[in-house]
Design a protein around this motif. Structure first.
Motif, PDB file in Angstrom:
ATOM      1  N   LEU A  30      11.565  12.909  -3.429  1.00  0.00           N
ATOM      2  CA  LEU A  30      11.043  11.553  -3.319  1.00  0.00           C
ATOM      3  C   LEU A  30       9.762  11.609  -2.498  1.00  0.00           C
ATOM      4  O   LEU A  30       9.783  12.014  -1.331  1.00  0.00           O
ATOM      5  CB  LEU A  30      12.060  10.637  -2.647  1.00  0.00           C
ATOM      6  N   PHE A  31       8.651  11.211  -3.123  1.00  0.00           N
ATOM      7  CA  PHE A  31       7.356  11.204  -2.454  1.00  0.00           C
ATOM      8  C   PHE A  31       7.082   9.794  -1.938  1.00  0.00           C
ATOM      9  O   PHE A  31       7.179   8.823  -2.699  1.00  0.00           O
ATOM     10  CB  PHE A  31       6.240  11.606  -3.412  1.00  0.00           C
ATOM     11  N   LEU A  32       6.734   9.684  -0.666  1.00  0.00           N
ATOM     12  CA  LEU A  32       6.298   8.420  -0.075  1.00  0.00           C
ATOM     13  C   LEU A  32       4.844   8.587   0.344  1.00  0.00           C
ATOM     14  O   LEU A  32       4.513   9.502   1.117  1.00  0.00           O
ATOM     15  CB  LEU A  32       7.155   8.056   1.139  1.00  0.00           C
ATOM     16  N   LEU A  33       3.975   7.716  -0.164  1.00  0.00           N
ATOM     17  CA  LEU A  33       2.537   7.871   0.023  1.00  0.00           C
ATOM     18  C   LEU A  33       1.949   6.567   0.551  1.00  0.00           C
ATOM     19  O   LEU A  33       2.080   5.518  -0.091  1.00  0.00           O
ATOM     20  CB  LEU A  33       1.867   8.251  -1.298  1.00  0.00           C
ATOM     21  N   GLY A  64       0.788  -1.230   0.000  1.00  0.00           N
ATOM     22  CA  GLY A  64       0.000   0.000   0.000  1.00  0.00           C
ATOM     23  C   GLY A  64       0.812   1.267   0.000  1.00  0.00           C
ATOM     24  O   GLY A  64       0.240   2.364  -0.025  1.00  0.00           O
ATOM     25  N   VAL A  65       2.135   1.175   0.033  1.00  0.00           N
ATOM     26  CA  VAL A  65       2.978   2.369   0.025  1.00  0.00           C
ATOM     27  C   VAL A  65       3.525   2.582  -1.383  1.00  0.00           C
ATOM     28  O   VAL A  65       4.038   1.653  -2.018  1.00  0.00           O
ATOM     29  CB  VAL A  65       4.123   2.265   1.041  1.00  0.00           C
ATOM     30  N   GLU A  66       3.428   3.801  -1.846  1.00  0.00           N
ATOM     31  CA  GLU A  66       3.861   4.188  -3.186  1.00  0.00           C
ATOM     32  C   GLU A  66       5.044   5.140  -3.062  1.00  0.00           C
ATOM     33  O   GLU A  66       5.041   6.036  -2.217  1.00  0.00           O
ATOM     34  CB  GLU A  66       2.688   4.873  -3.895  1.00  0.00           C
ATOM     35  N   ALA A  67       6.044   4.943  -3.911  1.00  0.00           N
ATOM     36  CA  ALA A  67       7.197   5.845  -3.959  1.00  0.00           C
ATOM     37  C   ALA A  67       7.323   6.398  -5.374  1.00  0.00           C
ATOM     38  O   ALA A  67       7.302   5.640  -6.352  1.00  0.00           O
ATOM     39  CB  ALA A  67       8.472   5.112  -3.562  1.00  0.00           C
ATOM     40  N   VAL A  68       7.446   7.714  -5.481  1.00  0.00           N
ATOM     41  CA  VAL A  68       7.560   8.370  -6.782  1.00  0.00           C
ATOM     42  C   VAL A  68       8.644   9.435  -6.683  1.00  0.00           C
ATOM     43  O   VAL A  68       8.687  10.195  -5.710  1.00  0.00           O
ATOM     44  CB  VAL A  68       6.234   9.045  -7.206  1.00  0.00           C
ATOM     45  N   ARG A  69       9.504   9.493  -7.688  1.00  0.00           N
ATOM     46  CA  ARG A  69      10.487  10.575  -7.772  1.00  0.00           C
ATOM     47  C   ARG A  69      10.020  11.589  -8.796  1.00  0.00           C
ATOM     48  O   ARG A  69       9.667  11.244  -9.920  1.00  0.00           O
ATOM     49  CB  ARG A  69      11.860  10.035  -8.176  1.00  0.00           C
ATOM     50  N   ALA A  97       5.202  11.615   3.106  1.00  0.00           N
ATOM     51  CA  ALA A  97       6.480  12.274   3.363  1.00  0.00           C
ATOM     52  C   ALA A  97       7.057  12.709   2.024  1.00  0.00           C
ATOM     53  O   ALA A  97       6.972  11.970   1.036  1.00  0.00           O
ATOM     54  CB  ALA A  97       7.446  11.345   4.082  1.00  0.00           C
ATOM     55  N   VAL A  98       7.618  13.892   1.975  1.00  0.00           N
ATOM     56  CA  VAL A  98       8.252  14.414   0.762  1.00  0.00           C
ATOM     57  C   VAL A  98       9.696  14.724   1.127  1.00  0.00           C
ATOM     58  O   VAL A  98       9.965  15.636   1.910  1.00  0.00           O
ATOM     59  CB  VAL A  98       7.522  15.668   0.240  1.00  0.00           C
ATOM     60  N   LEU A  99      10.617  13.950   0.570  1.00  0.00           N
ATOM     61  CA  LEU A  99      12.007  13.977   1.005  1.00  0.00           C
ATOM     62  C   LEU A  99      12.928  14.478  -0.101  1.00  0.00           C
ATOM     63  O   LEU A  99      12.692  14.236  -1.285  1.00  0.00           O
ATOM     64  CB  LEU A  99      12.457  12.578   1.419  1.00  0.00           C
ATOM     65  N   ARG A 100      13.984  15.165   0.335  1.00  0.00           N
ATOM     66  CA  ARG A 100      15.073  15.478  -0.581  1.00  0.00           C
ATOM     67  C   ARG A 100      16.392  15.169   0.104  1.00  0.00           C
ATOM     68  O   ARG A 100      16.476  15.174   1.333  1.00  0.00           O
ATOM     69  CB  ARG A 100      15.018  16.920  -1.050  1.00  0.00           C
ATOM     70  N   SER A 101      17.402  14.916  -0.699  1.00  0.00           N
ATOM     71  CA  SER A 101      18.698  14.586  -0.126  1.00  0.00           C
ATOM     72  C   SER A 101      19.211  15.749   0.700  1.00  0.00           C
ATOM     73  O   SER A 101      19.092  16.928   0.305  1.00  0.00           O
ATOM     74  CB  SER A 101      19.701  14.250  -1.238  1.00  0.00           C
TER      75      SER A 101
END
Length: 658
Positions: free
Chosen positions: A612-615, A602-607, A651-655
């Motif tokens: 990096l979006f984790l949904l 159920g977790v989606e990751a998109v760049r 969560a919306v992540l960047r390095s």
């Protein structure tokens, strides 16, 4: 050419349809205050305002719109200004009943709702053009104007005499002679040969089944006729404001418009998306429509409409649970949206949509929905500078085509249970659950940049499309194709052998003996999985690998899944887990990796861009392992190690900076 990037200027456009004519003017100032509080930077005005602007033929009442344009500009809010031509006023239907559409049996579609116009009507087109001309001239230089929005959800069909004449002109342009049309339509069947153009009608209600080629051409014509209306208004506003981008909003996966053709006529591709909050596949459906719209736009796109809460047109209209609106909105941004908008800003108190939610509901500014809207507006302001204008990379394409869709839904086919959109969604879901980002493409498009091309089901394929697929595989690409594909040519004429010989050679099929559609609820056992909906009696050529065979029923022992080199063929629809495993194996063999491995269900990751979006589409909290040091854009906090995502969490992540 102006673009969404020009309108957004490094932001995510955030707002929605604003219908202030439904409210006393004293409410407008309060609306502006609350919009600013929520971070709204864009509103759409005028979508259904024709009767307000032109209360009687030729009249113009722009004063109220002048005040609104000025009010929005004074509060730093841009305006997507609509031409209000989707809903002609009652006076048009009353004075000009010839503008009203007619159904297949000749019944009149009366005024009293919306979109009651015949796209072929010269009278409707004349009034629409005159109003658009005056609207564009008046507001061309207004500083609030950011985007033109033409009409709304083009979806009318008509079978009237004016449409019949227009259809004949379209057919003359396509075929040139009646003999060529007779050949294309196969009119030797059932004594349907036409001797003159005047005999030809739209496919109206008939005694029995209609000519499938005639119906197919009428669908093509209807899409083109509606597009003529759009282009006429687009050209008017573009003449006045060549620097302002133009759009019209698509409905998701609607068969009435060939969106590939339409998107080529738009500066901004926009869509309305309304997943069902109760649908466990809602997140995947949302992702699929985002991928499709991004592909049509060839880059960033506009989410023109969504619901902040419940809609009003399902049998039971469920609200969105806390966090779901935020999740799906940020998912759209992750998959390329540079605009997140709603129908509508303030929930209506009267009319057919008074139970359709708004950003500001009947509960007002104290309501949960408005609190969520404010949070989302603040977060979009943080994300916008990092992703605005950026694309979403994809190495896998899903082929999708309106001609094939139209032809494959005709009467008299092997199974009425074969639903084109359900098959496409099944394949997209399998790739989505593998963590693979996809694009959609036309079957005749340049496919060379994709490592894998998936064809869920394309009943009709042109010669050019077939040659394109063969060349793609010979050039090193991997092709995986579903059942009942390549069956018909451009005129819905069955190809010799029931599948084009070039495709049979590509997949290693010597003979396609019969199609064996399955009954509702039934399945066929194959090696390692169960297949549903469809099966085929195939004989393979030498050198073809049988990946899986049928194990029961009439086809026991015959091939179900084939492979010849880099080309795969599925003659049934594997159950979801099996389809996920099969397509996952194909893309991994092609070197396609998920965005992030080892994700919880159920977790989606998109760049997108640097982010990096984790949904989390699940209803329980999860922990996601994330490599490296990062920063959460939404909180400003450093992230080292696992990320906790709550129910519907994002969560919306960047390095992290070195």
């Amino acid at each position: 050419m102006p673009s969404l990037r020009d309108a957004a200027r490094g932001r995510i456009l955030f707002g929605g349809d604003y219908n202030p004519e439904q409210w006393p003017e004293e409410v407008w100032e309060d609306d502006a205050r609350l919009m600013k509080e929520a971070g709204v930077n864009s509103v759409t005005l005028g979508v259904f305002s024709w009767a307000k602007i032109e209360p009687r033929p030729g009249a113009r009442e722009f004063g109220w719109l002048d005040r609104l344009m000025d009010l929005m500009h004074a509060n730093g809010i841009g305006v997507v200004l609509a031409t209000p031509t989707a809903s002609p006023p009652p006076w048009m239907g009353a004075r000009h009943p010839e503008t009203l559409p007619r159904t297949e049996d000749g019944s009149i579609v009366w005024y009293g709702s919306r979109q009651q116009f015949c796209a072929s009507s010269p009278v409707y087109r004349r009034y629409a053009a005159a109003l658009t001309e005056d609207l564009a001239a008046r507001y061309a230089n207004h500083p609030a104007l950011t985007v033109w929005h033409i009409n709304n959800e083009y979806c009318t069909h008509c079978w009237c005499d004016e449409t019949a004449a227009h259809f004949r002109r379209w057919l003359r342009s396509r075929y040139g002679t009646a003999d060529a049309l007779n050949e294309a339509w196969g009119t030797a069947f059932w004594s349907q040969r036409y001797d003159s153009w005047t005999e030809i009608l739209p496919p109206r209600k008939a005694q029995y089944m209609k000519n499938p080629a005639q119906v197919l051409d009428f669908k093509r014509f209807t899409s083109d006729a509606l597009m003529e209306c759009y282009v006429a208004e687009r050209d008017i506003v573009a003449r006045h404001t060549p620097h302002i981008p133009v759009t019209t909003n698509f409905m998701p996966l609607w068969s009435g418009q060939d969106a590939w053709a339409w998107s080529a006529q738009e500066d901004i591709v926009s869509v309305d998306i309304y997943p069902d909050p109760r649908d466990p596949r809602g997140g995947q459906y949302n992702a699929m429509l985002a991928d499709m719209t991004r592909s049509q736009a060839a880059g960033p796109w506009m989410l023109m409409e969504q619901a902040a809460g419940p809609v009003n047109w399902r049998g039971v209209n469920h609200p969105k649970p806390d966090g779901l609106n935020r999740l799906w909105s940020l998912q759209a941004v992750a998959r390329g949206a540079d605009a997140v908008c709603y129908f509508q800003w303030r929930q209506s108190r009267q009319g057919s949509e008074k139970f359709h939610s708004g950003m500001l509901t009947h509960a007002g500014e104290q309501g949960r929905t408005f609190r969520e809207i404010k949070r989302l507006g603040a977060e979009l302001a943080l994300i916008g500078p990092a992703v605005g204008g950026s694309d979403v990379p994809a190495e896998v394409a899903i082929l999708h085509d309106w001609d094939s869709w139209w032809a494959g839904t005709q009467e008299g086919r092997p199974s009425s249970l074969l639903d084109y959109t359900e098959v496409v969604q099944s394949w997209h879901r399998a790739l989505w659950e593998n963590g693979v980002i996809t694009e959609f493409a036309r079957p005749d498009a340049d496919l060379s940049r994709f490592k894998t091309v998936a064809v869920p089901h394309l009943y009709l394929l042109t010669d050019a499309a077939i040659d394109n697929l063969v060349a793609y595989v010979r050039g090193g690409g991997r092709l995986v194709c579903g059942f009942f594909s390549g069956v018909a040519d451009v005129d819905d004429r069955i190809r010799p052998g029931g599948m084009d010989v070039r495709l049979r050679e590509l997949f290693g099929i010597r003979t396609l003996h019969e199609w064996w559609p399955l009954d509702a609820g039934s399945a066929v056992q194959c090696d390692g999985f169960r297949g549903g909906l469809w099966s085929e009696e195939l004989e393979v050529a030498a050198g073809t690998e049988v990946v899986a065979a049928y194990r029961d029923g009439e086809l026991a022992g015959l091939p179900a899944v084939l492979r010849r080199g880099r080309a795969w063929y599925l003659s049934t629809l594997p159950e979801p887990e099996a389809l996920r495993a099969l397509l996952g194996g194909v893309v991994r063999e092609a070197g396609v990796e998920p965005v992030l491995a080892g994700l919880p269900d159920g977790v989606e990751a998109v760049r997108r861009g640097e982010l990096l979006f984790l949904l989390n589409h699940g209803r329980t909290a999860v922990t996601v392992a994330v490599p490296g040091d990062r920063e959460d854009v939404l909180t400003g906090k450093p992230v080292q190690g696992p990320v906790e995502l709550g129910r519907h969490g994002v969560a919306v992540l960047r390095s992290a900076a070195p």
